[in-house]
Design a protein around this motif. Structure first.
Motif, mmCIF file in Angstrom:
data_model
loop_
_atom_site.group_PDB
_atom_site.id
_atom_site.type_symbol
_atom_site.label_atom_id
_atom_site.label_comp_id
_atom_site.label_asym_id
_atom_site.label_seq_id
_atom_site.Cartn_x
_atom_site.Cartn_y
_atom_site.Cartn_z
ATOM 1 N N TRP A 38 0.831 -1.202 0.000
ATOM 2 C CA TRP A 38 0.000 0.000 0.000
ATOM 3 C C TRP A 38 0.871 1.260 0.000
ATOM 4 O O TRP A 38 0.596 2.219 -0.735
ATOM 5 N N SER A 39 1.926 1.257 0.768
ATOM 6 C CA SER A 39 2.833 2.416 0.795
ATOM 7 C C SER A 39 3.466 2.644 -0.570
ATOM 8 O O SER A 39 3.558 3.788 -1.042
ATOM 9 N N GLU A 48 -6.378 11.777 -6.583
ATOM 10 C CA GLU A 48 -7.685 11.274 -7.011
ATOM 11 C C GLU A 48 -7.701 9.744 -7.061
ATOM 12 O O GLU A 48 -8.685 9.106 -6.679
ATOM 13 N N GLN A 49 -6.619 9.150 -7.554
ATOM 14 C CA GLN A 49 -6.532 7.694 -7.615
ATOM 15 C C GLN A 49 -6.494 7.076 -6.220
ATOM 16 O O GLN A 49 -7.123 6.041 -5.980
ATOM 17 N N ILE A 50 -5.766 7.714 -5.331
ATOM 18 C CA ILE A 50 -5.709 7.227 -3.939
ATOM 19 C C ILE A 50 -7.101 7.261 -3.324
ATOM 20 O O ILE A 50 -7.513 6.330 -2.630
ATOM 21 N N LYS A 51 -7.859 8.323 -3.594
ATOM 22 C CA LYS A 51 -9.228 8.426 -3.085
ATOM 23 C C LYS A 51 -10.091 7.283 -3.610
ATOM 24 O O LYS A 51 -10.854 6.666 -2.857
ATOM 25 N N TYR A 56 -12.670 2.052 -2.527
ATOM 26 C CA TYR A 56 -12.804 0.622 -2.822
ATOM 27 C C TYR A 56 -12.435 -0.218 -1.604
ATOM 28 O O TYR A 56 -13.147 -1.150 -1.244
ATOM 29 N N ARG A 57 -11.327 0.123 -0.980
ATOM 30 C CA ARG A 57 -10.884 -0.641 0.196
ATOM 31 C C ARG A 57 -11.899 -0.560 1.327
ATOM 32 O O ARG A 57 -12.170 -1.555 1.995
ATOM 33 N N SER A 58 -12.481 0.603 1.533
ATOM 34 C CA SER A 58 -13.503 0.752 2.576
ATOM 35 C C SER A 58 -14.711 -0.129 2.287
ATOM 36 O O SER A 58 -15.241 -0.791 3.181
ATOM 37 N N LEU A 63 -17.686 -5.206 3.314
ATOM 38 C CA LEU A 63 -18.209 -6.465 2.796
ATOM 39 C C LEU A 63 -17.611 -7.647 3.546
ATOM 40 O O LEU A 63 -18.327 -8.572 3.949
ATOM 41 N N ARG A 64 -16.302 -7.636 3.759
ATOM 42 C CA ARG A 64 -15.641 -8.718 4.504
ATOM 43 C C ARG A 64 -16.191 -8.815 5.922
ATOM 44 O O ARG A 64 -16.408 -9.909 6.447
#
Length: 85
Positions: A38-39, A48-51, A56-58, A63-64
């Motif tokens: 991730w780093s 913008e891509q990080i956002k 997505y990760r959130s 979901l998990r």
């Protein structure tokens, strides 16, 4: 899930996470690999891509969590059924 199962799930989940962090080498290794990946990824992405990736990760984490709760609920139901059988 009812309040009792939710409380039991949270207790088991909290203890599992604490034990995994302390005791399981594979878990710690995977956690470190994820943090390093991730780093490295964050260094290459725009803000913008990080956002987008964070969003997505959130969603994936939520979901998990819901899947874990469902699995726990099914396991408790199976345990109850086994006791009654």
């Amino acid at each position: 899930m009812d309040d009792y199962l939710d409380c039991l799930f949270q207790c088991v989940f909290d203890h599992m996470e604490a034990e995994a962090t302390v005791n399981l080498i594979d878990y710690s290794r995977c956690r470190s690999a994820q943090d390093m990946a991730w780093s490295a990824l964050k260094k290459e992405l725009t803000h913008e891509q990080i956002k987008l990736v964070d969003d997505y990760r959130s969603a994936w984490i939520e979901l998990r969590y819901q899947e874990d709760k469902l699995l726990f609920q099914k396991a408790v139901a199976l345990g109850k059924w086994m006791v009654q059988a």
